[in-house]
Design an enzyme around this catalytic site. Sequence first.
Site, PDB file in Angstrom:
ATOM      1  N   HIS A 316       0.633  -0.978  -0.107  1.00 15.12           N
ATOM      2  CA  HIS A 316      -0.004   0.015   0.352  1.00 15.12           C
ATOM      3  C   HIS A 316       0.700   0.774   0.064  1.00 15.12           C
ATOM      4  CE1 HIS A 316      -2.902   2.345   0.955  1.00 15.12           C
ATOM      5  NE2 HIS A 316      -4.208   1.762   1.264  1.00 15.12           N
ATOM      6  N   ASP A 373      -8.352  -5.164  -0.177  1.00 11.80           N
ATOM      7  CA  ASP A 373      -8.625  -5.691  -0.821  1.00 11.80           C
ATOM      8  C   ASP A 373      -7.728  -7.501  -0.517  1.00 11.80           C
ATOM      9  OD1 ASP A 373      -7.505  -3.510  -2.862  1.00 11.80           O
ATOM     10  OD2 ASP A 373      -9.863  -4.068  -2.328  1.00 11.80           O
TER      11      ASP A 373
END
Length: 427
Positions: A316, A373
């Site tokens: 991320h 996700d």
Amino acid sequence: MKKDTWTFTNNRNNESFDFDILDGSRGPAVVDTASFYKQSGMFLHDPGFNSTSGCASDITYIDGNKGELRHRGYDIEELTSKYKYLDICYLLLNKRLPNKKEAFDFDMELRHRSFIHTGITELFASFRDNAHPMATLSASISALSTFYFEHLDIESPAEMRLMESRIIAKIPTLAACAFRHSQGVPLIFPDIERSFTENFLYMMRAFPDGKMPLVDGKQKFIKDVEVRALDTIFSLHADHEQNASTTAVRTVGSTGAHPYAAISAGVSALWGKAHGGANEAVIHQLEMIGDISNIDTYIAKAKDKQDPFRLMGFGHRVYKSYDPRAKILKRLKDELRDELGIDGRLIKIADKLEEVALNDEYFIKRNLYPNVDFYSGLILIALKIKTNMFTPIFVIGRTVGWITQLAEQLEDKSGRIVRPRQLYVGK
Ligand code: SDX
């Protein structure tokens, strides 16, 4: 009081320039370099905006090192454990949580606004039936702008509130239309007697006459646990500071384009597998790995710089620790595993993949952890949702964030068109 400043010195000609340090209420301060080009004749170069702040905002705060996510000051753990998705929508839009009556009225308003103009439903008929729902969703949202306000400028806060309620209410209907069209089944209208989240599952599953599929000869009705699971997923996707799709929405909004054209741009930006499309890519990846005996091979591919393969659902830009949303989803997956009948085979691969990656030097050194996700798809599969609808579900959750961020930008009358410069390397 004299402001604290950064002094930049150009060692080529020993010129020095001072720039003010601006402190926020939390998180890193910023250096106000808006006049940098005017003073120095040079641009600041930061492709991907890794170290660049593009706006001041009081909507969402993320601490990437602590793995902290707050909306209007409330921690995501508290919000998802005590409130429903519509409460969080109200909080984002109004800067405070609703009381009982406000929550009821907001819910009722969205139910009555969940219908779409027949012109939009006819639009779906023109799409190829195997079109990806993200394509038809983005197109239908852009088309929605033709049904509201011929003029582009939002002329009052009341008009903006109307734009906000309408788009939040209609997105689930548009997403369900996109799915039903992709399945070649007739579209269905919302059922205003169902809650926001239950109504979406209804529009995804019901036959054209509103009847639910039969199991053992009886209609299989939507279970509370399914509604709770999906509501949590919507809540976890509500907003996330200045991510790529929110930046797309703000950029389009900064030109004075119609708000729904900006939301449509957000949908398109979210579609990519480096962003919201990762939830669909994670499941394809787990299926491709197929068995825990193949995990080492794929971990090696993810680490190989010559191989474009990346571990979907990992890493991320901001979180350099565990994404708090992934933590909540991992817990939810374990809690609901039996009640929802989550696919044990995929869970086993996902859990083992996480365990191997989190103990591997390559991932540890780069602070690569599971993100939002990584686990969401496992729950969505258990809700019998097809993988091509995973990112549209991200859109449903995120629309409130996009429209709130856009409203914040439009309220800032000093706001300017987003127009970065470049390092020219051509002839
Ligand atoms: C979302 O921004 C947001 O807030 C987004 C989001 C939201 O709510 O809006 O949180 C939603 O988009 C979550 C992210 C979903 N995407 C994926 O899961 C796709 C896989 N992840 C990567 O593509 C990547 O981690 C990104 C895109 C998420 C972040 O990319 P960055 O910040 O540009 O990181 P990077 O490419 O600079 O990576 C740093 C290093 C690189 O190695 P080195 O060059 O230092 O040797 O880590 C490596 C990368 O190669 N790396 C990975 C990796 N992610 C980064 N290596 C293998 N697998 C990965 N997944």
